[in-house]
Design an enzyme around this catalytic site. Structure first.
Site, PDB file in Angstrom:
ATOM      1  N   TYR A 185     -26.248 116.369 125.771  1.00  0.00           N
ATOM      2  CA  TYR A 185     -26.615 117.674 126.356  1.00  0.00           C
ATOM      3  C   TYR A 185     -27.595 118.393 125.426  1.00  0.00           C
ATOM      4  O   TYR A 185     -28.617 118.920 125.872  1.00  0.00           O
ATOM      5  CB  TYR A 185     -25.345 118.499 126.576  1.00  0.00           C
ATOM      6  CG  TYR A 185     -25.533 119.834 127.251  1.00  0.00           C
ATOM      7  CD1 TYR A 185     -25.649 119.943 128.640  1.00  0.00           C
ATOM      8  CD2 TYR A 185     -25.575 121.020 126.509  1.00  0.00           C
ATOM      9  CE1 TYR A 185     -25.808 121.176 129.260  1.00  0.00           C
ATOM     10  CE2 TYR A 185     -25.735 122.259 127.122  1.00  0.00           C
ATOM     11  CZ  TYR A 185     -25.848 122.327 128.491  1.00  0.00           C
ATOM     12  OH  TYR A 185     -26.005 123.554 129.108  1.00  0.00           O
ATOM     13  N   SER A 237     -30.721 125.964 127.073  1.00  0.00           N
ATOM     14  CA  SER A 237     -29.421 126.372 126.504  1.00  0.00           C
ATOM     15  C   SER A 237     -29.644 126.582 125.020  1.00  0.00           C
ATOM     16  O   SER A 237     -30.562 125.987 124.435  1.00  0.00           O
ATOM     17  CB  SER A 237     -28.382 125.260 126.712  1.00  0.00           C
ATOM     18  OG  SER A 237     -27.249 125.486 125.884  1.00  0.00           O
TER      19      SER A 237
HETATM   20  N1  LIG Z   1     -22.819 129.026 131.802  1.00  0.00           N
HETATM   21  C1  LIG Z   1     -23.190 128.819 130.540  1.00  0.00           C
HETATM   22  O1  LIG Z   1     -22.457 129.170 129.601  1.00  0.00           O
HETATM   23  C2  LIG Z   1     -24.501 128.150 130.245  1.00  0.00           C
HETATM   24  C3  LIG Z   1     -24.948 128.188 128.923  1.00  0.00           C
HETATM   25  C4  LIG Z   1     -26.148 127.590 128.604  1.00  0.00           C
HETATM   26  C5  LIG Z   1     -26.903 126.970 129.575  1.00  0.00           C
HETATM   27  N2  LIG Z   1     -26.444 126.946 130.860  1.00  0.00           N
HETATM   28  C6  LIG Z   1     -27.271 126.250 131.840  1.00  0.00           C
HETATM   29  O2  LIG Z   1     -27.495 127.098 132.950  1.00  0.00           O
HETATM   30  C7  LIG Z   1     -27.676 126.308 134.122  1.00  0.00           C
HETATM   31  C8  LIG Z   1     -26.760 126.819 135.235  1.00  0.00           C
HETATM   32  O3  LIG Z   1     -25.433 126.722 134.779  1.00  0.00           O
HETATM   33  P1  LIG Z   1     -24.211 127.525 135.420  1.00  0.00           P
HETATM   34  O4  LIG Z   1     -23.445 128.098 134.308  1.00  0.00           O
HETATM   35  O5  LIG Z   1     -24.668 128.396 136.518  1.00  0.00           O
HETATM   36  O6  LIG Z   1     -23.366 126.272 135.961  1.00  0.00           O
HETATM   37  P2  LIG Z   1     -22.648 125.943 137.336  1.00  0.00           P
HETATM   38  O7  LIG Z   1     -21.968 127.136 137.887  1.00  0.00           O
HETATM   39  O8  LIG Z   1     -21.844 124.711 137.066  1.00  0.00           O
HETATM   40  O9  LIG Z   1     -23.871 125.591 138.287  1.00  0.00           O
HETATM   41  C9  LIG Z   1     -24.575 124.389 138.164  1.00  0.00           C
HETATM   42  C10 LIG Z   1     -25.440 124.235 139.394  1.00  0.00           C
HETATM   43  O10 LIG Z   1     -26.177 123.005 139.268  1.00  0.00           O
HETATM   44  C11 LIG Z   1     -26.066 122.308 140.490  1.00  0.00           C
HETATM   45  N3  LIG Z   1     -26.203 120.880 140.308  1.00  0.00           N
HETATM   46  C12 LIG Z   1     -25.513 120.057 139.478  1.00  0.00           C
HETATM   47  N4  LIG Z   1     -25.903 118.800 139.660  1.00  0.00           N
HETATM   48  C13 LIG Z   1     -26.852 118.812 140.634  1.00  0.00           C
HETATM   49  C14 LIG Z   1     -27.624 117.814 141.263  1.00  0.00           C
HETATM   50  N5  LIG Z   1     -27.509 116.520 140.931  1.00  0.00           N
HETATM   51  N6  LIG Z   1     -28.503 118.188 142.231  1.00  0.00           N
HETATM   52  C15 LIG Z   1     -28.631 119.490 142.581  1.00  0.00           C
HETATM   53  N7  LIG Z   1     -27.932 120.482 142.009  1.00  0.00           N
HETATM   54  C16 LIG Z   1     -27.057 120.136 141.041  1.00  0.00           C
HETATM   55  C17 LIG Z   1     -24.682 122.670 141.020  1.00  0.00           C
HETATM   56  O11 LIG Z   1     -24.649 122.520 142.432  1.00  0.00           O
HETATM   57  P3  LIG Z   1     -23.971 121.329 143.219  1.00  0.00           P
HETATM   58  O12 LIG Z   1     -22.795 120.856 142.422  1.00  0.00           O
HETATM   59  O13 LIG Z   1     -23.643 121.953 144.524  1.00  0.00           O
HETATM   60  O14 LIG Z   1     -25.033 120.288 143.343  1.00  0.00           O
HETATM   61  C18 LIG Z   1     -24.614 124.151 140.680  1.00  0.00           C
HETATM   62  O15 LIG Z   1     -25.243 124.904 141.683  1.00  0.00           O
HETATM   63  C19 LIG Z   1     -27.421 124.854 133.712  1.00  0.00           C
HETATM   64  O16 LIG Z   1     -28.640 124.187 133.505  1.00  0.00           O
HETATM   65  C20 LIG Z   1     -26.652 124.994 132.415  1.00  0.00           C
HETATM   66  O17 LIG Z   1     -26.834 123.869 131.567  1.00  0.00           O
HETATM   67  C21 LIG Z   1     -25.270 127.524 131.221  1.00  0.00           C
END
Ligand SMILES: NC(=O)c1ccc[n+]([C@@H]2O[C@H](COP(=O)([O-])OP(=O)(O)OC[C@H]3O[C@@H](n4cnc5c(N)ncnc54)[C@H](OP(=O)(O)O)[C@@H]3O)[C@@H](O)[C@H]2O)c1
Length: 258
Positions: free
Chosen positions: A145, A132
């Site tokens: 985080y 991130s």
């Molecule tokens: N969206 C943004 O603005 C943004 C910005 C910077 C970085 N990121 C990073 O990008 C990545 C994906 O984020 P996203 O935006 O796609 O978020 P999201 O839609 O909330 O997806 C998060 C994913 O992680 C899974 N997860 C959470 N805890 C878990 C666990 N204990 N075991 C297995 N799976 C787990 C969730 O699945 P389940 O709940 O089904 O387990 C879900 O599939 C993350 O690492 C996040 O920090 C996102």
């Protein structure tokens, strides 16, 4: 192109957002994609839509990950699963700190431990870690985080040294705000959350991040794209704040008044 050299991929956090989009994209490229997350229904729907192999596994379950990674030789590992907790550090709760370390960092380290030696042995592989901008810049947010994402950033650099001499590529993808449900997962399902983070903004979509990941994988095997920062055009990091100390209260003890 390396896509044709790679046969298998493991994507964590595949039930929504960026992870689901990456699974879709890698399946379209013809890889056998293993999709890991906890939520069974969205994973099953993804499997029906894309042909991926769904695994309802919590990434903190080291035993289950060990079983999966001992059965399949993964050519591509996408460490994407991530969570956040909205509180600032001064209000941090013990369990939130443990959760962020366990999911966002510890699981990434252990999956790399399980998968990367095989890649090195086969002289073939690509690790993509989703960190991130929080891992590289300071701004208001959850300091835990920031800290664990900085750990993922450093791990990504360091892994290249550990795999030096072999054709194992490591890429850190460093997103700014992306239009996913993460904000609801972090702050709750109130409609005001979408208004605050998504509605009316021009944001990268999850598929844009998946396209970037496909690009780094498809680069010639002689090319390692080590770090890719992807932000909205209308988002910048940075800023400087300087505070004056608060004046002591009128009834403060003598000697502390200025
Ligand atoms: N969206 C943004 O603005 C943004 C910005 C910077 C970085 N990121 C990073 O990008 C990545 C994906 O984020 P996203 O935006 O796609 O978020 P999201 O839609 O909330 O997806 C998060 C994913 O992680 C899974 N997860 C959470 N805890 C878990 C666990 N204990 N075991 C297995 N799976 C787990 C969730 O699945 P389940 O709940 O089904 O387990 C879900 O599939 C993350 O690492 C996040 O920090 C996102």
């Amino acid at each position: 192109m390396p896509f044709s050299d790679y046969k298998t991929a493991l994507v964590t956090g595949a039930s929504s957002g960026i992870g689901a989009a990456v699974v879709e994209r890698l399946c379209r490229e013809g890889l056998e994609v293993h999709a890991v997350a906890r939520s069974v229904e969205p994973l099953q729907a993804l499997a029906e839509r894309t042909g991926c192999i769904a695994h309802a596994i919590d990434v903190t379950d080291r035993g289950a990950l060990g079983e999966l990674t001992s059965k399949v030789q993964f050519d591509v590992l996408i460490n994407n699963a991530g969570v956040d907790r909205p509180k600032k550090f001064l209000e941090a709760e013990e369990g939130d700190i443990d959760l962020l370390i366990d999911v966002n960092l510890r699981a990434v380290l252990h999956l790399c431990r399980m998968v990367v030696p095989g890649m090195v042995g086969r002289d073939r592989g690509h690790v993509v870690n989703i960190s991130s901008i929080a891992g590289n810049y300071n701004f208001g947010g959850n300091s835990t985080y920031h800290a664990v994402k900085a750990g993922v950033a450093m791990l990504s650099n360091q892994l290249r040294i550990d795999a030096f001499g072999k054709r194992v590529r490591v890429t850190e993808i460093c997103p700014g705000r992306v239009a996913t449900d993460i904000f609801n997962h972090v702050h709750g399902n109130d409609p005001s959350i979408r208004e605050r983070f998504i509605d009316g903004f021009e944001l990268p979509q999850a598929s844009d991040i998946a396209d970037a990941i496909a690009y780094v994988i498809a680069a010639p095997v002689a090319v390692n794209i080590g770090h890719m920062e992807i932000t909205p055009t209308l988002q910048v990091m940075g800023g400087l704040q300087t505070a004056k100390p608060e004046a002591p209260a009128a009834n403060a003890p003598e000697g502390t008044k200025r």
